[in-house]
Scaffold this motif. Sequence first.
Motif, PDB file in Angstrom:
ATOM      1  N   LYS B 243       0.830  -1.097  -0.079  1.00  0.00           N
ATOM      2  CA  LYS B 243       0.086  -0.017  -0.253  1.00  0.00           C
ATOM      3  C   LYS B 243       0.716   1.307  -0.018  1.00  0.00           C
ATOM      4  N   GLN B 244       1.954   1.241   0.996  1.00  0.00           N
ATOM      5  CA  GLN B 244       2.764   2.426   1.164  1.00  0.00           C
ATOM      6  C   GLN B 244       3.678   2.571  -0.418  1.00  0.00           C
ATOM      7  N   ILE B 245       4.081   1.677  -0.835  1.00  0.00           N
ATOM      8  CA  ILE B 245       4.952   1.527  -2.285  1.00  0.00           C
ATOM      9  C   ILE B 245       3.734   2.287  -3.395  1.00  0.00           C
ATOM     10  N   ALA B 246       2.426   1.835  -3.345  1.00  0.00           N
ATOM     11  CA  ALA B 246       1.344   2.035  -4.207  1.00  0.00           C
ATOM     12  C   ALA B 246       1.140   3.840  -4.185  1.00  0.00           C
ATOM     13  N   MET B 247       1.054   4.156  -2.980  1.00  0.00           N
ATOM     14  CA  MET B 247       0.673   5.345  -2.737  1.00  0.00           C
ATOM     15  C   MET B 247       1.754   6.345  -2.946  1.00  0.00           C
ATOM     16  N   GLU B 248       2.882   6.036  -2.753  1.00  0.00           N
ATOM     17  CA  GLU B 248       4.258   6.901  -3.089  1.00  0.00           C
ATOM     18  C   GLU B 248       4.373   6.749  -4.347  1.00  0.00           C
ATOM     19  N   SER B 249       4.001   5.962  -5.317  1.00  0.00           N
ATOM     20  CA  SER B 249       4.134   5.885  -6.479  1.00  0.00           C
ATOM     21  C   SER B 249       2.937   6.613  -7.167  1.00  0.00           C
ATOM     22  N   GLY B 250       2.099   7.295  -6.471  1.00  0.00           N
ATOM     23  CA  GLY B 250       1.101   8.016  -7.160  1.00  0.00           C
ATOM     24  C   GLY B 250      -0.413   7.268  -7.097  1.00  0.00           C
ATOM     25  N   ALA B 251      -0.602   6.380  -6.538  1.00  0.00           N
ATOM     26  CA  ALA B 251      -1.888   5.875  -6.589  1.00  0.00           C
ATOM     27  C   ALA B 251      -2.890   6.755  -5.954  1.00  0.00           C
ATOM     28  N   LEU B 252      -4.116   6.798  -6.413  1.00  0.00           N
ATOM     29  CA  LEU B 252      -5.145   7.587  -5.627  1.00  0.00           C
ATOM     30  C   LEU B 252      -5.567   6.884  -4.079  1.00  0.00           C
ATOM     31  N   GLY B 253      -5.575   5.627  -4.336  1.00  0.00           N
ATOM     32  CA  GLY B 253      -6.172   4.715  -3.133  1.00  0.00           C
ATOM     33  C   GLY B 253      -5.681   3.217  -3.542  1.00  0.00           C
ATOM     34  N   PHE B 254      -5.914   2.520  -2.507  1.00  0.00           N
ATOM     35  CA  PHE B 254      -5.303   0.895  -2.427  1.00  0.00           C
ATOM     36  C   PHE B 254      -6.136   0.382  -1.806  1.00  0.00           C
ATOM     37  N   GLY B 255      -6.594  -0.966  -1.807  1.00  0.00           N
ATOM     38  CA  GLY B 255      -7.167  -1.888  -0.794  1.00  0.00           C
ATOM     39  C   GLY B 255      -7.128  -3.227  -1.452  1.00  0.00           C
ATOM     40  N   ILE B 256      -8.036  -3.716  -0.602  1.00  0.00           N
ATOM     41  CA  ILE B 256      -8.214  -5.352  -0.934  1.00  0.00           C
ATOM     42  C   ILE B 256      -9.380  -5.399  -1.932  1.00  0.00           C
ATOM     43  N   SER B 257      -9.182  -6.544  -3.014  1.00  0.00           N
ATOM     44  CA  SER B 257     -10.092  -6.707  -4.003  1.00  0.00           C
ATOM     45  C   SER B 257     -11.029  -7.722  -3.532  1.00  0.00           C
ATOM     46  N   GLY B 258     -12.237  -7.595  -3.445  1.00  0.00           N
ATOM     47  CA  GLY B 258     -13.168  -8.609  -3.068  1.00  0.00           C
ATOM     48  C   GLY B 258     -12.602  -9.332  -1.813  1.00  0.00           C
ATOM     49  N   SER B 259     -12.588 -10.340  -1.437  1.00  0.00           N
ATOM     50  CA  SER B 259     -11.890 -11.003  -0.320  1.00  0.00           C
ATOM     51  C   SER B 259     -10.339 -11.378  -0.305  1.00  0.00           C
ATOM     52  N   GLY B 260      -9.945 -10.706  -1.345  1.00  0.00           N
ATOM     53  CA  GLY B 260      -8.623 -10.958  -1.307  1.00  0.00           C
ATOM     54  C   GLY B 260      -8.392 -12.447  -2.009  1.00  0.00           C
ATOM     55  N   PRO B 261      -6.694 -12.714  -2.297  1.00  0.00           N
ATOM     56  CA  PRO B 261      -5.675 -11.926  -1.741  1.00  0.00           C
ATOM     57  C   PRO B 261      -5.205 -10.925  -2.879  1.00  0.00           C
ATOM     58  N   SER B 262      -6.171 -10.631  -3.982  1.00  0.00           N
ATOM     59  CA  SER B 262      -5.584  -9.615  -4.573  1.00  0.00           C
ATOM     60  C   SER B 262      -5.764  -8.271  -4.055  1.00  0.00           C
ATOM     61  N   VAL B 263      -4.890  -7.256  -4.485  1.00  0.00           N
ATOM     62  CA  VAL B 263      -5.049  -6.013  -4.051  1.00  0.00           C
ATOM     63  C   VAL B 263      -5.289  -4.948  -5.280  1.00  0.00           C
ATOM     64  N   PHE B 264      -5.844  -3.893  -4.990  1.00  0.00           N
ATOM     65  CA  PHE B 264      -6.139  -3.097  -6.086  1.00  0.00           C
ATOM     66  C   PHE B 264      -5.406  -1.770  -5.867  1.00  0.00           C
ATOM     67  N   ALA B 265      -4.966  -1.030  -6.651  1.00  0.00           N
ATOM     68  CA  ALA B 265      -4.318   0.629  -6.586  1.00  0.00           C
ATOM     69  C   ALA B 265      -5.257   1.168  -7.645  1.00  0.00           C
ATOM     70  N   MET B 266      -5.992   2.211  -7.346  1.00  0.00           N
ATOM     71  CA  MET B 266      -6.793   2.949  -8.352  1.00  0.00           C
ATOM     72  C   MET B 266      -5.844   4.271  -8.534  1.00  0.00           C
ATOM     73  N   CYS B 267      -5.696   4.429  -9.862  1.00  0.00           N
ATOM     74  CA  CYS B 267      -5.023   5.671 -10.406  1.00  0.00           C
ATOM     75  C   CYS B 267      -5.655   6.392 -11.530  1.00  0.00           C
ATOM     76  N   LYS B 268      -4.922   7.670 -11.526  1.00  0.00           N
ATOM     77  CA  LYS B 268      -5.403   8.818 -12.531  1.00  0.00           C
ATOM     78  C   LYS B 268      -4.456   8.408 -13.865  1.00  0.00           C
ATOM     79  N   GLY B 269      -5.084   8.082 -14.817  1.00  0.00           N
ATOM     80  CA  GLY B 269      -4.330   7.861 -16.100  1.00  0.00           C
ATOM     81  C   GLY B 269      -3.221   6.899 -16.180  1.00  0.00           C
ATOM     82  N   ASP B 270      -2.842   6.413 -17.293  1.00  0.00           N
ATOM     83  CA  ASP B 270      -1.940   5.098 -17.530  1.00  0.00           C
ATOM     84  C   ASP B 270      -0.502   5.451 -16.994  1.00  0.00           C
ATOM     85  N   GLU B 271      -0.027   6.686 -17.271  1.00  0.00           N
ATOM     86  CA  GLU B 271       1.104   6.942 -16.828  1.00  0.00           C
ATOM     87  C   GLU B 271       1.559   6.670 -15.203  1.00  0.00           C
ATOM     88  N   VAL B 272       0.613   6.996 -14.365  1.00  0.00           N
ATOM     89  CA  VAL B 272       0.787   6.738 -13.033  1.00  0.00           C
ATOM     90  C   VAL B 272       0.432   5.157 -12.873  1.00  0.00           C
TER      91      VAL B 272
END
Lengths: 306, 306
Positions: B243-272
């Motif tokens: 989560k910390q890495i994703a947020m430091e890389s510019g993600a808008l938010g980060f969380g668990i997808s469904g009941s896991g173990p996948s995680v998601f990072a929401m981002c604005k645009g493809d570059e981020v």
Amino acid sequence: MEDIKIFAPATVANLSCGFDVLGCCLDNVGDEMLLRKNDLNELRITRISGQDLPMETHKNVAGVAVQALLKQLDFTQGFDIEIDKHIKAGSGIGSSAASSAGAVYGINKLLGEPFTVKELIPFAMEGERLASGNAHADNVAPALMGGFSLVRSYDPLEVLALPSPPKLRVVILHPLIEVKTKDSRAIIKQNVNLQDAITQWGNLGALVSALYVEDYELFGRSLHDKIIEPVRSILIPYFDELKQIAMESGALGFGISGSGPSVFAMCKGDEVAVSVREAMQLFYQEKGIDFDLHHSEINTQGIKII
Amino acid sequence: MEDIKIFAPATVANLSCGFDVLGCCLDNVGDEMLLRKNDLNELRITRISGQDLPMETHKNVAGVAVQALLKQLDFTQGFDIEIDKHIKAGSGIGSSAASSAGAVYGINKLLGEPFTVKELIPFAMEGERLASGNAHADNVAPALMGGFSLVRSYDPLEVLALPSPPKLRVVILHPLIEVKTKDSRAIIKQNVNLQDAITQWGNLGALVSALYVEDYELFGRSLHDKIIEPVRSILIPYFDELKQIAMESGALGFGISGSGPSVFAMCKGDEVAVSVREAMQLFYQEKGIDFDLHHSEINTQGIKII
């Protein structure tokens, strides 16, 4: 500008599924306040009419809110505040919020607007802290900003302005009994069932959507509170019957305003609002309980200079 | 129409503050399904590739969902279903939902669309009931409808389609470990603190607002889960670091997808999204944990005919 006269509106907080986070601003229910610079380097509450409230600045919600604002500015200008209370204290429609929000709004104007209206919210919240022991924002925010306000976060404070569907009307019935905010908070359980909480946030999400798309029926279906209303409604005489009468008369939704004892019925258009108002009025008259009634549009402006 | 080939998309449910009520649809991650009428008056799963899943109709989520649909119609037409699974079972991005939703969508088309897409949701939910013991809708609804889906109510079922800000991108990291949905549900506390619940619904209300006004930063700030994430994240290796890495890389938010173990990072645009993807990839490679990565737009259409 040496003085300013304002209308400080009543508000409905704790809007069903939006307990502690969602409130809206009323239009024709509110206090009048006159704020004037003085040469005494002193903040004074010089007159209060309509309600028996403390005149000492540090015991008055308007005084405390303005003190918080002036402290932030490190400012020594003195002011006199006169308040004509039309909102009854303890009614559940934001009486303390109107005074707190109105006072900081007016003083900010007299000072040349060092703060934006949104920046005034934390100062007004200090008045709420004095009134109820809890610096909640869901009355002062809509009083200041108008329309519907959503408190996303208290730490840090973030308040959003949401759109107001134009045909929305609010009928308020205020049973003339006393329910103290502190007592009303005390009966709330501090743990809630997860399934009930899920239902609550599903409804709040849908309610916000309904405001954007102006779906009055969805707004009504979303005005559902599984958590607070079942507990608090026992403090309000004939709550279940009133709700049934309002819904049968065409209300979109019905709930407790603030921490009660006022209840609100949301309606689409004035015609329905009149039917709902008259049905509730007749019922309470038959039961022999004294009450006040209000019927208002959503005030999208908030505090008004008059 | 005798047969139909469809793309059945992966989905992210339990979107942070929207636990159990909010999901969204992915675009380039999904299964392919071929559905064909047969002359046997029998519903058959004739081929599954990519995953080891039950072929018996009553044990397969697609089979169960279609049976629920056919039962409602009192219909005796037989069908063959072929499934090319690209979504791994147990990944947390709606593998069972894709099969359930895809199957009822395709069969409905072959039958001349007796149901609207929204009316298919309850049938697809029967597949979810088989998969996890819980007929939740926040995967099958976005799979069928596309975009973001909000479940306002389960009883009666009411699902809303919410708007999708166009620049939103989703990066999914799927650690190749097994977390069963049933187990992941079991560790959730059935009582929650009221203050945490208030925070949760304040955030969900704000998130819905953010989707309407296309405020990406507000969307990110609202992607906050005080209730489920702290408990479930312990099942996901290095969740906090990711989560910390994703947020430091510019993600808008980060969380668990469904009941896991996948995680998601929401981002604005493809570059981020590329930066976030590469940073998470590098970190997991260093830790020596196998994973899959996906990078997707929001699929606003849902299931597609191919």
